[in-house]
Motif scaffolding. Structure first.
Motif, PDB file in Angstrom:
ATOM      1  N   ASN A 109       0.853  -1.100   0.269  1.00 52.97           N
ATOM      2  CA  ASN A 109       0.117  -0.001  -0.094  1.00 52.97           C
ATOM      3  C   ASN A 109       0.786   1.239   0.073  1.00 52.97           C
ATOM      4  OD1 ASN A 109      -3.059  -1.023   0.506  1.00 52.97           O
ATOM      5  ND2 ASN A 109      -1.559  -2.227   1.968  1.00 52.97           N
ATOM      6  N   VAL A 110       2.034   1.223   0.311  1.00 55.47           N
ATOM      7  CA  VAL A 110       2.959   2.471   0.421  1.00 55.47           C
ATOM      8  C   VAL A 110       4.055   2.531  -0.473  1.00 55.47           C
ATOM      9  CG1 VAL A 110       4.156   3.961   1.939  1.00 55.47           C
ATOM     10  CG2 VAL A 110       2.160   2.559   2.898  1.00 55.47           C
ATOM     11  N   ALA A 111       4.864   1.407  -0.418  1.00 52.50           N
ATOM     12  CA  ALA A 111       6.144   1.702  -1.095  1.00 52.50           C
ATOM     13  C   ALA A 111       6.952   0.063  -1.293  1.00 52.50           C
ATOM     14  CB  ALA A 111       7.358   2.615  -0.465  1.00 52.50           C
ATOM     15  N   ASP A 112       7.917   0.059  -2.039  1.00 53.00           N
ATOM     16  CA  ASP A 112       8.422  -1.183  -2.160  1.00 53.00           C
ATOM     17  C   ASP A 112       9.934  -0.949  -1.647  1.00 53.00           C
ATOM     18  OD1 ASP A 112       9.629   0.116  -4.186  1.00 53.00           O
ATOM     19  OD2 ASP A 112       9.012  -1.256  -5.943  1.00 53.00           O
ATOM     20  N   ASN A 113      10.294   0.389  -1.052  1.00 56.44           N
ATOM     21  CA  ASN A 113      11.584   0.441  -0.431  1.00 56.44           C
ATOM     22  C   ASN A 113      11.373   1.229   0.669  1.00 56.44           C
ATOM     23  OD1 ASN A 113      12.341   3.493  -1.447  1.00 56.44           O
ATOM     24  ND2 ASN A 113      11.335   2.325  -3.084  1.00 56.44           N
ATOM     25  N   VAL A 114      12.205   1.041   1.667  1.00 52.12           N
ATOM     26  CA  VAL A 114      11.970   2.146   2.814  1.00 52.12           C
ATOM     27  C   VAL A 114      13.578   2.276   3.716  1.00 52.12           C
ATOM     28  CG1 VAL A 114       9.967   0.994   3.528  1.00 52.12           C
ATOM     29  CG2 VAL A 114      11.913   0.120   4.493  1.00 52.12           C
ATOM     30  N   CYS A 115      13.796   3.157   4.225  1.00 53.61           N
ATOM     31  CA  CYS A 115      14.779   3.571   5.190  1.00 53.61           C
ATOM     32  C   CYS A 115      14.313   3.235   6.700  1.00 53.61           C
ATOM     33  CB  CYS A 115      15.148   4.784   4.993  1.00 53.61           C
ATOM     34  SG  CYS A 115      16.297   5.563   6.250  1.00 53.61           S
ATOM     35  N   LEU A 116      15.101   2.699   7.371  1.00 48.57           N
ATOM     36  CA  LEU A 116      15.025   2.215   8.709  1.00 48.57           C
ATOM     37  C   LEU A 116      15.213   3.175   9.769  1.00 48.57           C
ATOM     38  CD1 LEU A 116      15.649  -1.646   8.693  1.00 48.57           C
ATOM     39  CD2 LEU A 116      13.185  -0.456   8.477  1.00 48.57           C
ATOM     40  N   THR A 117      14.553   3.917  10.648  1.00 48.26           N
ATOM     41  CA  THR A 117      14.965   4.736  11.682  1.00 48.26           C
ATOM     42  C   THR A 117      14.591   4.051  12.954  1.00 48.26           C
ATOM     43  OG1 THR A 117      13.188   6.039  11.667  1.00 48.26           O
ATOM     44  CG2 THR A 117      15.216   6.822  10.076  1.00 48.26           C
ATOM     45  N   TYR A 118      15.567   4.000  13.833  1.00 51.32           N
ATOM     46  CA  TYR A 118      15.048   3.354  15.256  1.00 51.32           C
ATOM     47  C   TYR A 118      15.777   3.745  16.495  1.00 51.32           C
ATOM     48  CZ  TYR A 118      19.014   0.490  13.953  1.00 51.32           C
ATOM     49  OH  TYR A 118      20.475   0.245  13.928  1.00 51.32           O
ATOM     50  N   ALA A 119      15.427   3.732  17.525  1.00 49.85           N
ATOM     51  CA  ALA A 119      16.002   3.833  18.891  1.00 49.85           C
ATOM     52  C   ALA A 119      16.907   3.125  18.966  1.00 49.85           C
ATOM     53  CB  ALA A 119      15.220   4.235  20.009  1.00 49.85           C
ATOM     54  N   ASP A 120      18.226   3.153  19.141  1.00 54.22           N
ATOM     55  CA  ASP A 120      19.177   2.206  19.218  1.00 54.22           C
ATOM     56  C   ASP A 120      19.477   1.492  20.588  1.00 54.22           C
ATOM     57  OD1 ASP A 120      21.156   0.589  18.197  1.00 54.22           O
ATOM     58  OD2 ASP A 120      22.825   2.038  17.981  1.00 54.22           O
ATOM     59  N   TYR A 121      18.524   0.769  20.990  1.00 52.40           N
ATOM     60  CA  TYR A 121      18.638  -0.072  22.232  1.00 52.40           C
ATOM     61  C   TYR A 121      17.873  -1.635  21.740  1.00 52.40           C
ATOM     62  CZ  TYR A 121      13.894   1.035  23.539  1.00 52.40           C
ATOM     63  OH  TYR A 121      12.414   1.174  23.602  1.00 52.40           O
ATOM     64  N   ALA A 122      17.821  -2.377  22.773  1.00 53.43           N
ATOM     65  CA  ALA A 122      17.325  -3.700  22.246  1.00 53.43           C
ATOM     66  C   ALA A 122      15.976  -3.699  21.390  1.00 53.43           C
ATOM     67  CB  ALA A 122      17.265  -4.431  23.505  1.00 53.43           C
ATOM     68  N   PHE A 123      15.098  -2.999  22.314  1.00 53.73           N
ATOM     69  CA  PHE A 123      13.796  -3.112  21.511  1.00 53.73           C
ATOM     70  C   PHE A 123      13.465  -2.547  20.019  1.00 53.73           C
ATOM     71  CE2 PHE A 123       9.180  -2.987  21.194  1.00 53.73           C
ATOM     72  CZ  PHE A 123       8.723  -3.567  21.699  1.00 53.73           C
ATOM     73  N   GLY A 124      14.399  -1.540  20.306  1.00 51.30           N
ATOM     74  CA  GLY A 124      14.281  -0.813  18.679  1.00 51.30           C
ATOM     75  C   GLY A 124      15.022  -1.723  17.736  1.00 51.30           C
ATOM     76  N   GLN A 125      16.078  -2.126  18.125  1.00 52.39           N
ATOM     77  CA  GLN A 125      16.599  -3.214  17.280  1.00 52.39           C
ATOM     78  C   GLN A 125      15.871  -4.270  16.865  1.00 52.39           C
ATOM     79  OE1 GLN A 125      20.235  -4.165  19.702  1.00 52.39           O
ATOM     80  NE2 GLN A 125      20.980  -2.025  19.444  1.00 52.39           N
ATOM     81  N   ASN A 126      15.303  -5.045  17.945  1.00 55.71           N
ATOM     82  CA  ASN A 126      14.313  -5.745  17.515  1.00 55.71           C
ATOM     83  C   ASN A 126      13.326  -5.487  16.480  1.00 55.71           C
ATOM     84  OD1 ASN A 126      15.708  -7.634  19.171  1.00 55.71           O
ATOM     85  ND2 ASN A 126      14.079  -7.516  20.974  1.00 55.71           N
ATOM     86  N   SER A 127      12.737  -4.481  16.709  1.00 57.18           N
ATOM     87  CA  SER A 127      11.625  -4.209  15.914  1.00 57.18           C
ATOM     88  C   SER A 127      12.023  -3.770  14.291  1.00 57.18           C
ATOM     89  CB  SER A 127      10.890  -2.639  16.465  1.00 57.18           C
ATOM     90  OG  SER A 127      10.468  -2.855  17.731  1.00 57.18           O
ATOM     91  N   LYS A 128      13.203  -3.276  14.248  1.00 56.82           N
ATOM     92  CA  LYS A 128      13.666  -2.913  13.013  1.00 56.82           C
ATOM     93  C   LYS A 128      14.178  -4.130  12.225  1.00 56.82           C
ATOM     94  CE  LYS A 128      18.305  -2.926  12.973  1.00 56.82           C
ATOM     95  NZ  LYS A 128      19.496  -3.505  12.212  1.00 56.82           N
ATOM     96  N   ASN A 129      14.569  -5.018  12.966  1.00 59.71           N
ATOM     97  CA  ASN A 129      14.792  -6.596  12.465  1.00 59.71           C
ATOM     98  C   ASN A 129      13.931  -7.049  12.104  1.00 59.71           C
ATOM     99  OD1 ASN A 129      17.948  -5.961  12.779  1.00 59.71           O
ATOM    100  ND2 ASN A 129      18.047  -6.888  14.768  1.00 59.71           N
TER     101      ASN A 129
END
Length: 341
Positions: A109-129
């Protein structure tokens, strides 16, 4: 709130509550857990907020085996992968549920490519992964990753990499003041006009939206609860919460309320508070939750629940916004992470 609605009683017994602060510290969290289980002799633990504290608590909960643990917020999947505890029941979410299911929707629905931004701690890392794995599996491309220290106040130095990534969309994990500061800086630089912002739903929950205002309009997220879910059950919950606390119900209120519901139903079903009987009662239990469909997975004790794709839209009032349910992904279960109870 749940206990108040029951006049403070469950199954004919008066319920006593004990509140202790973990201070989001792992050592303090272990001490608090031991005090509740050993000195206070509680029948159930509700909490904590911090996933790091939750992971630290696992050993003492398993060693004592004297109470059920209704995990009302800590979402790290490792509580199930590494702990796989009989006495642990997730009344909230795990970090896979609030990230991975959004990936296919973004791709479609939005795009076939993205940039990931995240708070760089365990939960943010898990979410982006988790999002990244699901997005690439759907056929999408991750063109850039930008990790940002937790508690950052000025995001401008990092947003240049986002703007220069060439991505059509962004997927993010931020919460609390981080979410407010990130969105304010993103919009002040005009990046949101060229790239569609998507996120884990904690970025746009009821505790952050008032500070983000209309600048967040048109941004998307995924969460298991928002106060604008259109159902009689949720509307009754929202009205009751507002009457009691003169505040808007948010995801944290829903998780706490459902923890109360789960405890009450388990005690009534078990006819008492023996921990093993409570485990049997809770395993596979369905709840009449304001969030929608909800059931404890009998194999992992994780939540199986509806996840809602939300769009921030303008509402009545100056600079006022709210989440509107765009689509509901029903009964999201997630991986078992090798846990089989």
């Amino acid at each position: 709130m749940y206990l108040e609605q029951q006049d403070g009683e469950v199954n004919g017994e008066e319920v006593e509550t004990v509140q202790l602060d973990t201070e989001a510290d792992t050592d303090r969290g272990v001490d608090v857990t031991r005090e509740l289980l050993v000195e206070e002799g509680v029948d159930a633990i509700v909490g904590p907020v911090s996933s790091a504290v939750a992971i630290a608590m696992m050993g003492i909960v398993e060693a004592e085996s004297s109470a059920v643990w209704l995990n009302a917020n800590a979402g790290d999947y490792r509580v199930t992968e590494e702990g796989c505890l009989d006495y642990h029941f997730r009344t909230s979410f795990n970090d896979w549920q609030t990230s991975a299911p959004l990936a296919e929707w973004v791709y479609d629905n939005v795009a076939d490519n993205v940039c990931l931004t995240y708070a760089d701690y365990a939960f943010g890392q898990n979410s982006k992964n988790f999002f990244s794995e699901a997005f690439e599996e759907a056929g999408g491309e991750i063109v850039e990753e930008v990790g940002i220290p937790l508690g950052t106040s000025d995001y401008a130095p990092y947003l240049g990499d986002v703007e220069n990534s060439g991505a059509d969309a962004i997927y993010s994990f931020f919460a609390g003041s981080d979410a407010v500061n990130y969105v304010n800086d993103l919009t002040s630089l005009g990046i949101h006009e060229e790239m569609t912002q998507t996120a884990s739903g904690f970025m746009f929950s009821e505790d952050t939206l008032p500070s983000q205002g209309s600048e967040a309009a048109g941004m998307y997220s995924l969460l298991h609860y928002t106060s604008t879910i259109e159902s009689d059950r949720n509307q009754a919950f929202v009205d009751e919460y507002n009457d009691l606390y003169d505040a808007s119900a948010n995801v944290y209120a829903c998780q706490g309320y459902d923890s109360g519901q789960a405890f009450g139903a388990a005690v009534e079903d078990a006819g008492g508070s023996d921990p093993d009987d409570l485990v049997d009662a809770l395993s596979g239990m369905e709840l009449d939750s304001p969030r929608g469909n909800f059931q404890f997975n009998p194999d992992t004790h994780e939540a199986i629940q509806d996840m809602h794709v939300l769009e921030v839209v303008e509402s009545d009032g100056e600079d006022a916004v709210e989440n509107e349910v765009t689509e509901t992904i029903e009964m999201v279960e997630g991986p078992d992470w090798g846990c089989s109870l």
